[in-house]
Design a protein around this motif. Structure first.
Motif, short mmCIF file in Angstrom:
data_model
loop_
_atom_site.label_atom_id
_atom_site.label_comp_id
_atom_site.label_asym_id
_atom_site.label_seq_id
_atom_site.Cartn_x
_atom_site.Cartn_y
_atom_site.Cartn_z
N ASP A 56 81.43 28.54 44.89
CA ASP A 56 80.89 29.84 45.29
C ASP A 56 81.86 30.97 44.95
N GLY A 57 81.36 31.98 44.30
CA GLY A 57 82.10 33.22 44.09
C GLY A 57 81.30 34.34 44.70
N ASP A 58 81.62 34.74 45.93
CA ASP A 58 80.82 35.70 46.69
C ASP A 58 81.55 37.04 46.79
N LEU A 59 80.89 38.10 46.34
CA LEU A 59 81.43 39.44 46.47
C LEU A 59 80.47 40.30 47.28
N GLY A 60 80.96 40.85 48.38
CA GLY A 60 80.17 41.80 49.13
C GLY A 60 80.14 43.14 48.41
N VAL A 61 79.02 43.83 48.51
CA VAL A 61 78.85 45.15 47.89
C VAL A 61 78.36 46.11 48.96
N GLU A 68 76.06 56.00 41.54
CA GLU A 68 74.77 55.79 40.88
C GLU A 68 74.92 55.33 39.44
N VAL A 69 76.00 55.71 38.80
CA VAL A 69 76.26 55.28 37.42
C VAL A 69 77.72 54.85 37.31
N PRO A 70 78.02 53.93 36.39
CA PRO A 70 77.06 53.16 35.58
C PRO A 70 76.36 52.08 36.40
N SER A 71 75.23 51.63 35.89
CA SER A 71 74.43 50.62 36.58
C SER A 71 75.15 49.28 36.64
N ILE A 72 75.13 48.66 37.83
CA ILE A 72 75.69 47.32 37.97
C ILE A 72 74.99 46.35 37.02
N GLU A 73 73.68 46.46 36.96
CA GLU A 73 72.89 45.61 36.07
C GLU A 73 73.37 45.75 34.63
N LEU A 113 76.39 40.41 47.15
CA LEU A 113 75.66 40.46 48.41
C LEU A 113 76.00 41.72 49.19
N ALA A 114 75.01 42.53 49.46
CA ALA A 114 75.20 43.67 50.36
C ALA A 114 75.01 43.21 51.80
N PRO A 115 75.72 43.81 52.74
CA PRO A 115 75.43 43.52 54.15
C PRO A 115 73.99 43.90 54.47
N HIS A 116 73.27 43.02 55.13
CA HIS A 116 71.86 43.27 55.42
C HIS A 116 71.65 44.60 56.15
N GLY A 117 72.48 44.88 57.13
CA GLY A 117 72.32 46.08 57.92
C GLY A 117 72.60 47.37 57.18
N LEU A 118 73.20 47.28 56.00
CA LEU A 118 73.49 48.47 55.19
C LEU A 118 72.67 48.50 53.92
N SER A 119 71.73 47.55 53.79
CA SER A 119 71.00 47.38 52.53
C SER A 119 69.81 48.30 52.38
N GLY A 120 69.34 48.88 53.49
CA GLY A 120 68.17 49.74 53.42
C GLY A 120 66.87 49.04 53.72
N THR A 121 66.92 47.75 54.08
CA THR A 121 65.72 47.02 54.48
C THR A 121 65.83 46.61 55.94
N THR A 122 64.71 46.62 56.63
CA THR A 122 64.68 46.16 58.02
C THR A 122 64.12 44.75 58.12
N ALA A 131 68.54 50.25 48.97
CA ALA A 131 69.48 51.35 48.83
C ALA A 131 70.09 51.43 47.43
N LEU A 132 70.09 50.31 46.69
CA LEU A 132 70.69 50.28 45.36
C LEU A 132 69.67 50.18 44.23
N GLN A 133 68.44 49.84 44.55
CA GLN A 133 67.48 49.51 43.50
C GLN A 133 67.16 50.65 42.54
N PRO A 134 67.03 51.90 43.00
CA PRO A 134 66.68 52.96 42.03
C PRO A 134 67.68 53.09 40.89
N ALA A 135 68.96 52.94 41.18
CA ALA A 135 69.99 53.13 40.15
C ALA A 135 70.45 51.83 39.50
N HIS A 136 70.34 50.72 40.23
CA HIS A 136 70.99 49.49 39.75
C HIS A 136 70.03 48.33 39.51
N GLY A 137 68.75 48.48 39.82
CA GLY A 137 67.79 47.43 39.53
C GLY A 137 67.51 46.54 40.72
N LYS A 138 66.34 45.89 40.71
CA LYS A 138 65.90 45.07 41.84
C LYS A 138 66.66 43.76 41.98
#
Length: 283
Positions: A56-61, A68-73, A113-122, A131-138
């Motif tokens: 496992d190589g896990d990085l929190g984001v 917003e730029v450059p795109s992670i994707e 992996l973004a923290p769920h509570g900071l991800s923009g989804t309930t 929270a990241l999808q508009p700039a970085h992709g789904k």
């Protein structure tokens, strides 16, 4: 071009993947936090108990720290990384190869992996990061429950490649209080919802390693300081509830004893669990 020693096993490949991806995403470095097994290895390196292999190589984001730029994707794709699956966001791979059964795998594997509570989804079932999808992709980053404290309880560490010490990277690494909550949240969620994955002895072994090297009162003092935090307080409370459940479950202790059979005295495992159960606050 410098030729570096090639990793020889999955643990070495996952450390190489972390170092490489930290370099690729250097422009977003402030948002990155090492979590998961490699963070556990770093925080417990002085413990005289063998570490367990990991791929496992896990990085929190942290979304709020990502530009917003450059795109992670675009950054990852430009360096040859590809999605390991489209069924779940955040899973990236490089250096593909075919397993003996014909399935495709990757030498370098990373999970963003973004923290769920900071991800923009309930939703507890959606693994994307609105929270990241508009700039970085789904599919660029997924989310996970229990990583919220890691976005705050962290410090910069220089991590060294296992296969070739000439390779290194500086990255924030989650501290022990955050890692304890993350491990217990993972185990607690899977105990509640088994379809999300099985509970592994390794996860409980990692938890014990973390608890064994930290003073429980000091760690819990840090945790309780975030119970009323305006952004993550509710999520930390949930993680503390899961942590209490995991620590009070007799099966957790037995799993650790199984993981460390012959390496750690059962009485020492019991002592560490008891100390943390006593220190953990009711929520």
């Amino acid at each position: 071009m410098t030729e570096f020693e090639e990793p020889r096993n999955e643990t070495e490949w996952s450390r190489r993947a972390i170092i490489n991806v930290v370099g690729v995403l250097a422009v977003h470095s402030e948002s990155l936090t090492l979590v998961g097994a490699h963070a556990v290895l770093l925080r417990t390196m002085n413990l005289d108990v063998p570490g367990m292999p990991t791929g496992d190589g896990d990085l929190g984001v942290t979304p709020g720290l990502v530009g917003e730029v450059p795109s992670i994707e675009a950054l990852l794709a430009g360096e040859g990384y590809e999605h390991r699956t489209t069924a779940r966001p955040g899973l990236w791979g490089r250096e593909p190869y075919d397993e003996s059964d014909g399935t495709r795998s990757f030498r370098e594997k990373i999970d963003l992996l973004a923290p769920h509570g900071l991800s923009g989804t309930t939703s507890r079932t959606r693994r994307g990061v609105p929270a990241l999808q508009p700039a970085h992709g789904k599919l660029a980053v997924g989310n996970a429950l229990g990583l919220e404290l890691a976005a705050f309880n962290r410090s910069l560490v220089t991590i060294i490649d296992f296969a070739d010490p000439r390779l290194s990277a500086e990255v924030h690494v989650a501290e022990i209080p955050a890692l304890v909550l993350a491990k217990c949240s993972k185990v607690g969620e899977r105990l509640r919802e088994p379809h999300k994955g099985r509970v592994r002895d390794k996860d409980l072994g990692d938890l014990w390693r973390l608890m064994a090297v930290a003073d429980p009162d000091d760690a819990v003092r840090i945790i309780t300081g975030f119970l009323d935090h305006p952004e993550i307080g509710d999520d930390v409370r949930q993680s503390v509830e899961w942590t209490a459940g995991v620590l009070q479950d007799p099966a957790s202790v037995e799993r650790v004893k199984s993981a460390f059979d012959t390496f750690v005295a059962p009485a020492e495992i019991d002592r560490v669990f008891a100390g943390w159960r006593e220190a953990l606050p009711p929520v």
